[in-house]
Design an enzyme around this catalytic site. Sequence first.
Site, short mmCIF file in Angstrom:
data_model
loop_
_atom_site.label_atom_id
_atom_site.label_comp_id
_atom_site.label_asym_id
_atom_site.label_seq_id
_atom_site.Cartn_x
_atom_site.Cartn_y
_atom_site.Cartn_z
N ARG A 1 0.81 -1.21 0.00
CA ARG A 1 0.00 0.00 0.00
C ARG A 1 0.85 1.26 0.00
NH1 ARG A 1 -1.30 2.19 4.60
NH2 ARG A 1 -1.49 0.22 5.72
N TYR B 1 -14.31 22.59 -8.94
CA TYR B 1 -14.93 21.33 -9.37
C TYR B 1 -16.02 20.92 -8.39
CZ TYR B 1 -14.70 16.17 -10.17
OH TYR B 1 -14.97 14.84 -10.40
N ASP C 1 -5.64 22.75 -8.21
CA ASP C 1 -6.10 21.68 -9.08
C ASP C 1 -5.66 22.07 -10.48
OD1 ASP C 1 -7.49 19.98 -10.81
OD2 ASP C 1 -9.20 19.80 -9.47
N LYS D 1 -7.86 12.10 -16.28
CA LYS D 1 -8.13 12.89 -17.49
C LYS D 1 -6.99 12.77 -18.50
CE LYS D 1 -11.88 14.47 -15.41
NZ LYS D 1 -12.07 13.73 -14.15
#
Length: 387
Positions: free
Chosen positions: A55, A108, A180, A205
């Site tokens: 992890r 967003y 962002d 994206k």
Amino acid sequence: MKKGEKRPETLLVTSGRKPDENHGIINPPVYHASTILHPTMKVLKEASQPYTYGRRRTPTIEALQDAMCELEGGHGCVITPSGLSAVSTALLANLKAGDHLLVTDSVYGPSRTFCEQMLRRYGVEVEFYDPLIGADIAALMKDNTAVVFTETPGSQTFEVQDLPAIAEAAHAKGAIVMLDNTWATPLFFDAFANGADISIQAATKYIVGHSDAMMGTITCNERSFKATLRGHGHLGVTAGPDDIYLALRGIRTMGVRLRQHMETGIALARWLEQRPEVKEVIHPALENHPGHAIWKRDFKGASGLFAAVLHPVPEKALAAMLDGLELFGMGYSWGGYESLIVPAEPHRSATEWKEEGPLLRIHAGLEHIDDLTADLDAGFARLNKEK
């Protein structure tokens, strides 16, 4: 450029790869790992080997982290399983109860929801600000302001923020500036050179670029990395190795893809400007955009995402236009090879969205521009028939 430095297009190809350490294999190997063995109790207790648990870190995770640090010029990077998880992890890692958070009003939508419905529940004071505030954000800074969250251009309505001015005011009060940077990517906007302490990517994206994996990255300067790494570990977020591989694969071609998205997007925006059904096209690269001067000053290019405001029409007319499109799909994402279009409804609290006509968010994909305009032309014919 300094001697020996590589240009971004070259870094897209070379970063995060170590063929000499992997039998000459070009792409980093994909490690599927949870348990990682330690040779001795001493190594186990001291956690002195490079990899201790799947992890936290593997060579696959490390490859994407290294690539993002090289591309963005950051000190350290952590990987998350989605763009929203990158936003939420960065905020949780750098905020505590009693802190004041300033968030751009054009943020967003899911980021807004997280701030309003999660952070406020845990005692963080959340305040939204006008994205065009610039240096005047100094008047909103408080003694307990810990983070200023920015997004430029803003989601859906594409306001271009004066990040250097905002960062100067925030840093004067000791606050961390988060950005962002998904729209421009590190290729078209240098987050750290413009004042950000943390650059967030919804790598789903343009980095992945093929609409087949979800991914988030948080790249930090030295000041912000320790707290972010610690918070990332406490939250237990991780991304699957196969998805990381897809992000690494996407990075290699992002330069050529992004430039094609930009070229097609600008051409499509200019075509839409000539349509009688369109009241306004909102694209920072257009000369009549209110933020064009700042975009031209700070950005090296544009992506394929922009918006158009139509003159008011009945909902059935808009549905007739959108439902019959062949090349533009309707889906809540962007950055992939396919063109998308969705009606959008901006949510505001510090500012007001005054347009009465429909707002369409458009992502220009990699199809030929003539085919895209023909698809929209047929769509407008359907819209006009239903008026």
